[in-house]
Design a protein around this motif. Structure first.
Motif, short mmCIF file in Angstrom:
data_model
loop_
_atom_site.label_atom_id
_atom_site.label_comp_id
_atom_site.label_asym_id
_atom_site.label_seq_id
_atom_site.Cartn_x
_atom_site.Cartn_y
_atom_site.Cartn_z
N ASP A 1 0.86 -1.20 0.00
CA ASP A 1 0.00 0.00 0.00
C ASP A 1 0.89 1.24 0.00
N ASP B 1 -3.11 -2.99 -2.53
CA ASP B 1 -3.91 -1.80 -2.82
C ASP B 1 -4.18 -1.73 -4.32
N VAL C 1 -7.31 -4.61 -1.88
CA VAL C 1 -7.86 -3.62 -0.96
C VAL C 1 -8.38 -2.48 -1.82
N SER C 2 -9.71 -2.36 -1.90
CA SER C 2 -10.35 -1.50 -2.89
C SER C 2 -11.15 -0.39 -2.25
N SER C 3 -11.31 0.71 -2.97
CA SER C 3 -12.17 1.81 -2.52
C SER C 3 -13.60 1.54 -2.97
N LYS D 1 -11.89 -0.55 1.46
CA LYS D 1 -11.34 0.38 2.44
C LYS D 1 -12.45 1.09 3.18
#
Length: 364
Positions: free
Chosen positions: A9, A53, A79-81, A104
């Motif tokens: 990340d 990320d 790991v996603s928005s 996230k």
């Protein structure tokens, strides 16, 4: 020796929070500040699982993932928005070989990290046991395999009751969780455009992702693939994806069956819930006219309802261990003696085509 996790990340705060969270859960954690450094640490540190990320400068998560899968295939959790762009990138990552994803937390990350803590730890543990599968990305519409390649369905053991006027000849219900998006790309694009039974899919997925997932699958399939936003008629040539943040049920409206999004069932831990969907279909369609398919996923969602369907005379398929990314949900169905067939996901589409053809011939 504890499992090794590599956290990749570009945010120093996220690296620190994720490292602390995973170390408290008993993992040995290493970190990387960029996609390029993540690939290097993957080769030198040989972690058991990677959290990656999606959005990073220099080399984003998708490019890093592609290099990881090429150089040293390792279970990866994205790991996603929670954005439309984040959803599209995450679905592409799952197609490239990522096992799963977490979203996230919004707002102040340091205050909201606990919102995803249990989910992240559970998914890292599951990823450690996941089966990695390697195949090229699906990029064009395809049709089902030739009849000579199809495996015959088991002969029906009882007569098929007459269907109600206005109802489809039958319904396919698919339940899937971890590893599902990529697994469904082995199945749905293989169904022909004239497939006569509507297909209902409950894929465990948050609200922000299912619309993007439906659009992606629609571009790959000969069938029309849509998200269940409002009352959606069950009709031939259509795949209906349950809307994230809801459960999906089937109801009869003036003699016509429709799929509807309803609030999540509080007593169920997973959503969109497979058990809720299957039970609702059984209230309106004769069991002999239902084909249930339970695919890869953690937990046991769908096993109880599909076992009931099997006992009532319906036909069920459990994905076999040799292709399931996580052999949880289908194993529960097999252990409950509720699976009519146990098949690798690569044979499910051909089986469905043959099964539906057999029903059509019986009624001719």
């Amino acid at each position: 020796m504890p499992d090794k996790v590599l956290v990749v990340d570009d945010s120093a705060l996220m690296r620190r929070l994720l490292r602390q969270l995973l170390e408290e859960a008993g993992f040995d954690v290493d970190v990387a500040r960029s996609g390029r450094e993540g690939v290097e640490r993957l080769l030198s540190g040989e972690p058991d699982v990677v959290t990656l990320d999606v959005n990073m400068p220099e080399m984003d998560g998708l490019n890093a993932l592609a290099l990881m899968m090429e150089s040293r295939p390792t279970p990866v959790i994205m790991v996603s928005s929670l954005t439309s762009q984040g959803a599209q990138a995450t679905l592409e990552a799952l197609a490239l070989g990522a096992v799963d994803y977490v979203t996230k937390p919004g707002g102040t990350i340091s205050l909201n990290i606990e919102d995803v803590a249990a989910e992240l730890v559970a998914k890292v543990k599951a990823a450690r046991r996941a089966r990695l599968r390697s195949r090229p990305l699906v990029r064009a519409r395809r049709t089902a395999s030739s009849p000579a390649e199809r495996r015959p369905a088991r002969e029906a053991s009882r007569p098929v009751p007459a269907r109600r006027v206005g109802h489809p000849a039958g319904v396919v219900v698919i339940g899937v969780s971890t590893g599902g998006p990529r697994t469904l790309e082995d199945i749905l694009p293989e169904l022909p455009g004239d497939f006569p039974w509507p297909v209902l899919v409950a894929q465990h997925m948050p609200a922000q992702f299912t619309a993007a997932f439906a659009r992606r699958m629609d571009a790959l399939c000969a069938l029309q693939v849509i998200e269940c936003e409002g009352p959606t008629p069950l009709q031939a040539g259509t795949v209906v994806i349950a809307q994230g943040g809801h459960d999906m049920v089937v109801n009869d409206r003036l003699g016509r069956l429709v799929a509807q999004a309803v609030p999540e069932t509080p007593s169920q831990p997973w959503h969109p819930c497979v058990d809720v969907l299957v039970d609702s279909v059984m209230r309106h369609v004769a069991p002999q006219r239902i084909a249930g398919v339970l695919l890869t996923g953690m937990g046991f969602d769908g096993a109880a309802s599909m076992a009931r369907l099997h006992r009532a005379g319906g036909t069920t398929v459990a994905e076999s261990a040799d292709t399931a990314v996580v052999f949880g949900m289908p194993k529960e169905l097999i252990d409950a003696q509720g699976a009519t067939e146990v098949l690798p996901c690569t044979r499910v589409a051909a089986w469905l085509v043959q099964h539906v053809r057999q029903h059509t011939l019986q009624e001719a």
